[in-house]
Design a protein around this motif. Structure first.
Motif, PDB file in Angstrom:
ATOM      1  N   PRO A  61      31.491  45.213  23.962  1.00 30.08           N
ATOM      2  CA  PRO A  61      32.947  45.366  23.994  1.00 30.08           C
ATOM      3  C   PRO A  61      33.441  45.911  25.334  1.00 30.08           C
ATOM      4  CG  PRO A  61      32.077  46.184  21.918  1.00 30.08           C
ATOM      5  CD  PRO A  61      30.896  45.863  22.792  1.00 30.08           C
ATOM      6  N   GLU A  62      32.653  46.776  25.957  1.00 23.06           N
ATOM      7  CA  GLU A  62      33.044  47.326  27.259  1.00 23.06           C
ATOM      8  C   GLU A  62      33.085  46.238  28.324  1.00 23.06           C
ATOM      9  OE1 GLU A  62      30.513  48.608  25.380  1.00 23.06           O
ATOM     10  OE2 GLU A  62      31.566  50.374  24.623  1.00 23.06           O
ATOM     11  N   LYS A  63      32.073  45.368  28.310  1.00 25.65           N
ATOM     12  CA  LYS A  63      32.047  44.265  29.271  1.00 25.65           C
ATOM     13  C   LYS A  63      33.156  43.259  28.992  1.00 25.65           C
ATOM     14  CE  LYS A  63      27.281  44.541  30.763  1.00 25.65           C
ATOM     15  NZ  LYS A  63      26.017  43.838  30.945  1.00 25.65           N
ATOM     16  N   GLN A  64      33.449  43.034  27.726  1.00 31.00           N
ATOM     17  CA  GLN A  64      34.551  42.141  27.377  1.00 31.00           C
ATOM     18  C   GLN A  64      35.873  42.691  27.910  1.00 31.00           C
ATOM     19  OE1 GLN A  64      34.220  41.760  23.119  1.00 31.00           O
ATOM     20  NE2 GLN A  64      32.948  39.944  23.272  1.00 31.00           N
ATOM     21  N   ALA A  98      40.200  42.555  32.059  1.00 30.74           N
ATOM     22  CA  ALA A  98      40.924  43.221  33.144  1.00 30.74           C
ATOM     23  C   ALA A  98      40.755  42.462  34.458  1.00 30.74           C
ATOM     24  CB  ALA A  98      40.439  44.666  33.291  1.00 30.74           C
ATOM     25  N   CYS A  99      39.547  42.001  34.735  1.00 22.59           N
ATOM     26  CA  CYS A  99      39.288  41.240  35.966  1.00 22.59           C
ATOM     27  C   CYS A  99      40.054  39.924  35.969  1.00 22.59           C
ATOM     28  CB  CYS A  99      37.802  40.984  36.133  1.00 22.59           C
ATOM     29  SG  CYS A  99      36.849  42.454  36.553  1.00 22.59           S
ATOM     30  N   GLU A 131      43.639  40.591  36.725  1.00 23.12           N
ATOM     31  CA  GLU A 131      43.801  40.899  38.143  1.00 23.12           C
ATOM     32  C   GLU A 131      43.698  39.633  38.983  1.00 23.12           C
ATOM     33  OE1 GLU A 131      41.908  43.697  41.669  1.00 23.12           O
ATOM     34  OE2 GLU A 131      41.148  43.896  39.627  1.00 23.12           O
ATOM     35  N   LEU A 132      42.739  38.782  38.660  1.00 20.63           N
ATOM     36  CA  LEU A 132      42.585  37.512  39.366  1.00 20.63           C
ATOM     37  C   LEU A 132      43.832  36.648  39.202  1.00 20.63           C
ATOM     38  CD1 LEU A 132      40.930  35.395  40.909  1.00 20.63           C
ATOM     39  CD2 LEU A 132      39.980  34.695  38.699  1.00 20.63           C
ATOM     40  N   ALA A 133      44.352  36.573  37.991  1.00 18.59           N
ATOM     41  CA  ALA A 133      45.561  35.790  37.752  1.00 18.59           C
ATOM     42  C   ALA A 133      46.728  36.313  38.582  1.00 18.59           C
ATOM     43  CB  ALA A 133      45.914  35.817  36.260  1.00 18.59           C
ATOM     44  N   THR A 134      46.839  37.615  38.693  1.00 18.04           N
ATOM     45  CA  THR A 134      47.903  38.222  39.494  1.00 18.04           C
ATOM     46  C   THR A 134      47.738  37.861  40.966  1.00 18.04           C
ATOM     47  OG1 THR A 134      48.115  40.058  37.940  1.00 18.04           O
ATOM     48  CG2 THR A 134      48.969  40.412  40.166  1.00 18.04           C
ATOM     49  N   LEU A 135      46.518  37.967  41.493  1.00 16.64           N
ATOM     50  CA  LEU A 135      46.259  37.625  42.888  1.00 16.64           C
ATOM     51  C   LEU A 135      46.567  36.158  43.168  1.00 16.64           C
ATOM     52  CD1 LEU A 135      42.908  39.530  43.458  1.00 16.64           C
ATOM     53  CD2 LEU A 135      45.136  40.101  44.433  1.00 16.64           C
ATOM     54  N   LEU A 136      46.123  35.291  42.285  1.00 21.68           N
ATOM     55  CA  LEU A 136      46.375  33.862  42.483  1.00 21.68           C
ATOM     56  C   LEU A 136      47.863  33.550  42.384  1.00 21.68           C
ATOM     57  CD1 LEU A 136      43.370  32.316  40.535  1.00 21.68           C
ATOM     58  CD2 LEU A 136      43.652  32.519  43.009  1.00 21.68           C
ATOM     59  N   TYR A 137      48.553  34.196  41.464  1.00 22.20           N
ATOM     60  CA  TYR A 137      49.993  33.975  41.316  1.00 22.20           C
ATOM     61  C   TYR A 137      50.735  34.395  42.584  1.00 22.20           C
ATOM     62  CZ  TYR A 137      54.789  34.400  39.717  1.00 22.20           C
ATOM     63  OH  TYR A 137      56.148  34.275  39.601  1.00 22.20           O
ATOM     64  N   GLU A 138      50.322  35.503  43.171  1.00 21.39           N
ATOM     65  CA  GLU A 138      50.960  35.990  44.394  1.00 21.39           C
ATOM     66  C   GLU A 138      50.804  35.001  45.541  1.00 21.39           C
ATOM     67  OE1 GLU A 138      49.130  39.793  44.996  1.00 21.39           O
ATOM     68  OE2 GLU A 138      50.325  40.756  43.427  1.00 21.39           O
ATOM     69  N   TYR A 189      54.135  30.291  29.963  1.00 28.46           N
ATOM     70  CA  TYR A 189      52.741  30.073  30.340  1.00 28.46           C
ATOM     71  C   TYR A 189      51.979  31.396  30.388  1.00 28.46           C
ATOM     72  CZ  TYR A 189      48.716  28.268  32.825  1.00 28.46           C
ATOM     73  OH  TYR A 189      47.441  27.928  33.190  1.00 28.46           O
ATOM     74  N   THR A 190      52.604  32.412  30.968  1.00 31.38           N
ATOM     75  CA  THR A 190      51.905  33.698  31.049  1.00 31.38           C
ATOM     76  C   THR A 190      51.725  34.315  29.673  1.00 31.38           C
ATOM     77  OG1 THR A 190      53.971  34.838  31.541  1.00 31.38           O
ATOM     78  CG2 THR A 190      52.576  34.250  33.405  1.00 31.38           C
ATOM     79  N   SER A 191      52.599  33.954  28.728  1.00 29.73           N
ATOM     80  CA  SER A 191      52.396  34.486  27.383  1.00 29.73           C
ATOM     81  C   SER A 191      51.097  33.957  26.790  1.00 29.73           C
ATOM     82  CB  SER A 191      53.580  34.151  26.472  1.00 29.73           C
ATOM     83  OG  SER A 191      53.614  32.766  26.194  1.00 29.73           O
ATOM     84  N   CYS A 192      50.619  32.825  27.304  1.00 33.22           N
ATOM     85  CA  CYS A 192      49.319  32.311  26.876  1.00 33.22           C
ATOM     86  C   CYS A 192      48.211  33.279  27.257  1.00 33.22           C
ATOM     87  CB  CYS A 192      49.041  30.943  27.505  1.00 33.22           C
ATOM     88  SG  CYS A 192      50.146  29.659  26.943  1.00 33.22           S
ATOM     89  N   TRP A 193      48.404  34.030  28.374  1.00 31.88           N
ATOM     90  CA  TRP A 193      47.387  34.987  28.810  1.00 31.88           C
ATOM     91  C   TRP A 193      47.210  36.097  27.793  1.00 31.88           C
ATOM     92  CZ3 TRP A 193      43.672  34.529  32.188  1.00 31.88           C
ATOM     93  CH2 TRP A 193      43.788  33.559  33.162  1.00 31.88           C
TER      94      TRP A 193
END
Length: 92
Positions: free
Chosen positions: A32-35, A40-41, A44-51, A12-16
């Motif tokens: 491109p900078e905003k993309q 990155a955000c 980071e959000l995915a990491t926080l939610l996973y935790e 599933y994470t490989s989908c990321w």
């Protein structure tokens, strides 16, 4: 984590990884900078939610999808809606 759960979550994470490809497509509204910042955000959000996720519930793709959907509805979408509402009410 249960071995099968880890394997499924790994797939599933490989989908990321594809999220980066999707976000790196040219956009009419985003530099491109905003993309890159958005990507990155999101990671980071995915990491926080996973935790904050009960890993024992991540046993198959359906349970992962339900977990993500619940987190989006309960935690992410209300914050985005409130932000957009506040922006709309700002004096122009």
């Amino acid at each position: 984590m249960h071995k099968t759960g880890a394997s499924l979550f790994g797939r599933y994470t490989s989908c990321w990884e594809n999220v980066g490809e999707y976000l790196n497509r040219p956009s009419k509204n985003m530099t491109p900078e905003k993309q890159a910042r958005l990507e990155a955000c999101l990671k980071e959000l995915a990491t926080l939610l996973y935790e904050q996720t009960d890993k024992s519930k991540l046993t198959n793709l359906e349970s992962i999808e339900k977990t993500v959907r619940t987190q989006m509805l309960e935690l992410v979408s209300p914050e985005i809606a409130l932000f957009l509402l506040n922006k709309q009410q700002e004096p122009k």
